[in-house]
Design a protein around this motif. Structure first.
Motif, PDB file in Angstrom:
ATOM      1  N   THR A 151      69.707  30.536  -2.392  1.00 58.40           N
ATOM      2  CA  THR A 151      69.022  29.990  -1.219  1.00 58.40           C
ATOM      3  C   THR A 151      67.517  30.223  -1.235  1.00 58.40           C
ATOM      4  O   THR A 151      66.825  29.749  -0.345  1.00 58.40           O
ATOM      5  CB  THR A 151      69.594  30.604   0.068  1.00 58.40           C
ATOM      6  OG1 THR A 151      69.358  32.023   0.066  1.00 58.40           O
ATOM      7  CG2 THR A 151      71.089  30.342   0.179  1.00 58.40           C
ATOM      8  N   VAL A 152      67.009  30.951  -2.213  1.00 58.00           N
ATOM      9  CA  VAL A 152      65.579  31.232  -2.256  1.00 58.00           C
ATOM     10  C   VAL A 152      64.901  30.395  -3.326  1.00 58.00           C
ATOM     11  O   VAL A 152      65.546  29.863  -4.227  1.00 58.00           O
ATOM     12  CB  VAL A 152      65.306  32.731  -2.530  1.00 58.00           C
ATOM     13  CG1 VAL A 152      65.842  33.597  -1.396  1.00 58.00           C
ATOM     14  CG2 VAL A 152      65.909  33.165  -3.858  1.00 58.00           C
ATOM     15  N   GLY A 193      60.961  35.650  -7.460  1.00 60.96           N
ATOM     16  CA  GLY A 193      59.991  36.380  -8.272  1.00 60.96           C
ATOM     17  C   GLY A 193      59.319  37.491  -7.483  1.00 60.96           C
ATOM     18  O   GLY A 193      59.127  38.605  -7.978  1.00 60.96           O
ATOM     19  N   ASP A 194      58.967  37.198  -6.230  1.00 65.34           N
ATOM     20  CA  ASP A 194      58.345  38.209  -5.361  1.00 65.34           C
ATOM     21  C   ASP A 194      59.319  39.352  -5.088  1.00 65.34           C
ATOM     22  O   ASP A 194      58.922  40.527  -5.044  1.00 65.34           O
ATOM     23  CB  ASP A 194      57.908  37.575  -4.043  1.00 65.34           C
ATOM     24  CG  ASP A 194      56.727  36.628  -4.199  1.00 65.34           C
ATOM     25  OD1 ASP A 194      56.051  36.693  -5.258  1.00 65.34           O
ATOM     26  OD2 ASP A 194      56.481  35.827  -3.280  1.00 65.34           O
ATOM     27  N   LEU A 195      60.600  39.007  -4.895  1.00 66.35           N
ATOM     28  CA  LEU A 195      61.601  40.037  -4.637  1.00 66.35           C
ATOM     29  C   LEU A 195      61.788  40.942  -5.852  1.00 66.35           C
ATOM     30  O   LEU A 195      61.863  42.175  -5.715  1.00 66.35           O
ATOM     31  CB  LEU A 195      62.932  39.389  -4.256  1.00 66.35           C
ATOM     32  CG  LEU A 195      63.011  38.722  -2.882  1.00 66.35           C
ATOM     33  CD1 LEU A 195      64.305  37.923  -2.745  1.00 66.35           C
ATOM     34  CD2 LEU A 195      62.904  39.760  -1.777  1.00 66.35           C
ATOM     35  N   VAL A 209      69.603  41.649  -5.522  1.00 69.31           N
ATOM     36  CA  VAL A 209      68.209  42.076  -5.379  1.00 69.31           C
ATOM     37  C   VAL A 209      67.878  42.358  -3.912  1.00 69.31           C
ATOM     38  O   VAL A 209      67.221  43.358  -3.590  1.00 69.31           O
ATOM     39  CB  VAL A 209      67.257  41.006  -5.960  1.00 69.31           C
ATOM     40  CG1 VAL A 209      65.805  41.330  -5.625  1.00 69.31           C
ATOM     41  CG2 VAL A 209      67.441  40.900  -7.476  1.00 69.31           C
ATOM     42  N   LYS A 210      68.342  41.510  -3.014  1.00 73.72           N
ATOM     43  CA  LYS A 210      68.051  41.701  -1.588  1.00 73.72           C
ATOM     44  C   LYS A 210      68.653  42.992  -1.057  1.00 73.72           C
ATOM     45  O   LYS A 210      68.033  43.696  -0.253  1.00 73.72           O
ATOM     46  CB  LYS A 210      68.571  40.507  -0.789  1.00 73.72           C
ATOM     47  CG  LYS A 210      67.717  39.253  -0.919  1.00 73.72           C
ATOM     48  CD  LYS A 210      68.280  38.120  -0.067  1.00 73.72           C
ATOM     49  CE  LYS A 210      67.372  36.897  -0.089  1.00 73.72           C
ATOM     50  NZ  LYS A 210      67.931  35.790   0.725  1.00 73.72           N
ATOM     51  N   VAL A 211      69.871  43.310  -1.481  1.00 76.50           N
ATOM     52  CA  VAL A 211      70.517  44.547  -1.030  1.00 76.50           C
ATOM     53  C   VAL A 211      69.760  45.760  -1.565  1.00 76.50           C
ATOM     54  O   VAL A 211      69.516  46.732  -0.839  1.00 76.50           O
ATOM     55  CB  VAL A 211      71.998  44.592  -1.467  1.00 76.50           C
ATOM     56  CG1 VAL A 211      72.607  45.973  -1.216  1.00 76.50           C
ATOM     57  CG2 VAL A 211      72.792  43.517  -0.726  1.00 76.50           C
TER      58      VAL A 211
END
Length: 261
Positions: A52-53, A59-61, A229-231
Motif C-alpha cells: 500500500t505504500v 525507501g524512507d521507512l 518494516v512498519k512493525v
C-alpha cells in the motif's frame, strides 16, 4: 400551476437544486452504510496481496530502521508476549471491527481476513463459516519434493488457520523486546499490523526466521515486507546487518515488479 412553470421560475430552480442535494446526500449515506457493512469481511493484510505504500515511502521507512546486532534468546518464552488480548483500540482493529470488544485479537483478525461472508458474534465471539467461505492463504510455501511453489490453500475450519505474527515473537525478543515492559510486548503480539491469517504449512516453514532467511515465496511477499518494516519501526525494534540487506534487496525486487508504486 404546472410543474414546468415552477421549474422555470427562480424559486422552482432553487427547490430543484435543494431536492438534488438532498437526494445526493441520501445516496452517499446509503453507499457508506453498505461499505461499512462489508468492511468486517473485506480483505485485510492477510488476503490483500498488494503493498500500500509508494517506492519513496518504503525507501524512507527502510532508512529509519536501526541496524544492530541481535540479542540472545535468554529468558524468552511466548508467555513473555501476552496473547490473545481482548480487542482494545490500541490494537488497531478499527471501523466496524471495533464493536467486537469482547473478542480476542485473534478472533477479530480471523474475521478481518476472511472471505465469503464469515461472521463473528459480538457477544459469544463464535465464528460462523457459511458454505464457500473461509480463509485464503497468500503466503505460499515451497514443496520440498518438487522445489516449486505449492498450491495456495483455502481453509474453511477456523481451528486449522494460523494466526501468523509477521515479526515473529522470538525475532521481536532478539530485536529489543527483551528489554521492554510486558505491556509493550503485549501490544506487539496483538497488533493488527503484525497479524495475518495463514496456512499452517507456510507458517511452519517460516518459524521465527527474519527476512535474511525467510520471505514469503508467494504473492504476499511485498505486502509482508511493508508490514514487517512498519512493525519494527513502530516498536523501535532493530534489524541486524543481514536482515537489513535482505529487506533492501526485497524492496528493490518489489520496485522492479511495480509493487511499490
Amino acid at each position: 400551476m404546472k410543474w414546468s412553470s415552477i421549474g422555470g421560475s427562480p424559486l422552482g430552480r432553487a427547490l430543484l437544486a435543494l431536492a438534488g442535494a438532498v437526494l445526493l446526500a441520501v445516496v452517499l449515506t446509503v453507499a457508506n452504510s453498505l461499505l461499512d457493512k462489508v468492511s468486517p469481511t473485506a480483505p485485510g493484510p492477510g488476503s490483500a496481496t498488494a503493498a500500500t505504500v509508494s517506492g519513496k515511502e518504503i525507501g524512507d521507512l527502510i532508512g529509519k530502521l536501526v541496524v544492530a546486532k541481535e540479542g540472545p534468546m535468554t529468558g524468552y518464552t511466548r508467555e513473555q508476549f501476552p496473547h490473545w488480548d481482548t480487542n482494545k483500540p490500541e490494537h488497531g482493529f478499527t471501523g466496524e471491527l471495533a464493536q467486537y470488544a469482547k473478542c480476542t485479537s485473534r478472533e477479530v483478525m480471523m474475521l478481518r481476513d476472511a472471505t465469503g461472508g464469515v461472521t463473528l458474534d459480538a457477544k459469544t465471539c463464535e465464528l460462523k463459516v457459511p458454505s464457500g467461505a473461509g480463509w485464503q492463504d497468500h503466503y505460499g510455501f515451497i514443496d520440498k519434493k518438487t522445489g516449486q511453489l505449492g498450491p495456495y490453500k483455502f481453509m474453511t475450519d477456523p481451528s486449522k488457520v494460523d494466526a501468523e505474527h509477521i515479526v515473529a515473537l522470538a525475532e521481536a525478543w532478539r530485536s529489543g523486546a527483551a528489554d521492554r515492559d510486558e505491556d509493550t510486548r503485549r501490544r506487539i503480539a496483538n497488533d493488527s499490523m503484525n497479524l495475518v491469517a495463514a496456512d499452517p504449512s507456510a507458517n511452519r516453514s517460516k518459524g521465527d526466521q527474519d527476512p535474511a532467511n525467510y520471505l514469503p515465496p508467494g504473492e504476499f511477499r511485498c505486502a509482508y515486507v511493508e508490514h514487517y518494516v512498519k512493525v519494527k519501526i513502530k516498536y523501535a525494534l532493530t534489524v541486524d546487518t543481514a536482515e537489513h540487506t535482505a529487506l533492501r534487496t526485497a524492496v528493490d525486487d518489489c520496485l522492479r515488479r511495480g509493487e511499490f508504486k
